[in-house]
Design a protein around this motif. Sequence first.
Motif, PDB file in Angstrom:
ATOM      1  N   CYS A 107       1.041  -1.008   0.109  1.00 29.90           N
ATOM      2  CA  CYS A 107      -0.013   0.014   0.027  1.00 29.90           C
ATOM      3  C   CYS A 107       0.844   1.276  -0.121  1.00 29.90           C
ATOM      4  O   CYS A 107       0.498   2.232  -0.516  1.00 29.90           O
TER       5      CYS A 107
ATOM      6  N   ASP B 101       1.943   2.005  -3.300  1.00 25.42           N
ATOM      7  CA  ASP B 101       1.118   2.362  -4.482  1.00 25.42           C
ATOM      8  C   ASP B 101       0.772   3.911  -4.635  1.00 25.42           C
ATOM      9  O   ASP B 101       1.607   4.456  -4.673  1.00 25.42           O
ATOM     10  N   ASP B 102      -0.569   4.165  -3.903  1.00 23.90           N
ATOM     11  CA  ASP B 102      -0.766   5.449  -4.055  1.00 23.90           C
ATOM     12  C   ASP B 102      -0.104   6.476  -3.147  1.00 23.90           C
ATOM     13  O   ASP B 102      -0.129   7.542  -3.268  1.00 23.90           O
TER      14      ASP B 102
ATOM     15  N   ILE C 116       2.178  10.866  -2.999  1.00 21.78           N
ATOM     16  CA  ILE C 116       0.675  11.119  -2.470  1.00 21.78           C
ATOM     17  C   ILE C 116       0.294  12.372  -3.429  1.00 21.78           C
ATOM     18  O   ILE C 116      -0.773  12.502  -3.890  1.00 21.78           O
TER      19      ILE C 116
ATOM     20  N   ALA D 173      -0.466  10.723  -7.021  1.00 27.10           N
ATOM     21  CA  ALA D 173      -1.689  10.048  -7.142  1.00 27.10           C
ATOM     22  C   ALA D 173      -3.092  10.908  -6.684  1.00 27.10           C
ATOM     23  O   ALA D 173      -3.917  10.409  -7.360  1.00 27.10           O
ATOM     24  N   TYR D 174      -2.958  11.679  -5.891  1.00 24.56           N
ATOM     25  CA  TYR D 174      -4.293  12.498  -5.498  1.00 24.56           C
ATOM     26  C   TYR D 174      -4.331  13.899  -5.953  1.00 24.56           C
ATOM     27  O   TYR D 174      -4.870  15.044  -5.436  1.00 24.56           O
TER      28      TYR D 174
ATOM     29  N   LEU E 263     -10.165   8.971  -4.851  1.00 22.47           N
ATOM     30  CA  LEU E 263      -9.856   8.756  -6.328  1.00 22.47           C
ATOM     31  C   LEU E 263     -10.717   8.447  -7.291  1.00 22.47           C
ATOM     32  O   LEU E 263     -11.706   7.831  -6.729  1.00 22.47           O
TER      33      LEU E 263
ATOM     34  N   ASP F 141     -11.746   2.559  -9.225  1.00 25.27           N
ATOM     35  CA  ASP F 141     -10.987   1.570  -9.982  1.00 25.27           C
ATOM     36  C   ASP F 141     -11.721   1.027 -11.032  1.00 25.27           C
ATOM     37  O   ASP F 141     -11.020   0.392 -12.049  1.00 25.27           O
TER      38      ASP F 141
ATOM     39  N   LYS G  51     -10.481   6.239   0.006  1.00 26.04           N
ATOM     40  CA  LYS G  51      -9.210   5.498   0.506  1.00 26.04           C
ATOM     41  C   LYS G  51      -8.362   6.007   1.625  1.00 26.04           C
ATOM     42  O   LYS G  51      -8.472   7.413   2.071  1.00 26.04           O
ATOM     43  N   ARG G  52      -7.860   5.184   2.312  1.00 28.75           N
ATOM     44  CA  ARG G  52      -6.521   5.585   3.214  1.00 28.75           C
ATOM     45  C   ARG G  52      -7.036   6.466   4.547  1.00 28.75           C
ATOM     46  O   ARG G  52      -6.628   7.277   5.001  1.00 28.75           O
TER      47      ARG G  52
END
Length: 230
Positions: free
Chosen positions: A97, A100-101, A105, A108-109, A133, A136, A146-147
């Motif tokens: 994780c 990944d995004d 940050i 990705a965001y 986001l 998917d 997310k998160r």
Amino acid sequence: MGRESPLTMVEYRIRPYREEDYEAVREVFATGMSEYAPALCLHVLRQPWALLVLGCTFCLLLASARSLLLPVLALTLLLALARHLLGCAWSTYIDRCLGDDLRDIGAAYAESAGARFWVAEADERVVGTVGVLPADDGADGELALKRMSVRKDYRGLGIATALGRTALAFARQRGCRAVVLNTLMLQHEARALYERLGFRRHRRYVLPTAYGRLVNCTITTYRYDLSGTP
């Protein structure tokens, strides 16, 4: 946005992510996810095949040794090994994780991609996180939450609720149809929070991998429909 808890008088605010928050965000997420390791061990040990293996091992050792000491010691070592291996597997998932995004940050965001990331700040440090986001599955007009994570010492103050409402408000302002999210079978408190926010259970399935089927890794998807909401 500032709030104050009537119990502890802790003030906090929700604000957009800044680059200087990078290490704190990753630490909040990793620490929060690490708390699920013991629950994962219990979940796996409750599976029928695990109970069968432990029971058979104990009975075989008891029959051959004719003493309780050896089977008890062997079972203790087996449980310790299982806990270690599961802890390593969970750490690997957290690292994935983070790679990944949460590796970049800001990118990705990025708002230009229809995404956004926020942090909750209290006592001059980051104590909570959440992001959205594009979903998917490519569904038009849907965002994935997310998160979501809050430091343990700052839970129960409404911070997670404020983070969730901030994400929903963003989606509503952008004219999105819905916000979706995934939860693992271990995340009981998180599911309760999402349901209080108005999310509804949408689908439930076992992770379609050998490991997912082996440990009965169940994923519950939630959906918040924004159509017609004020």
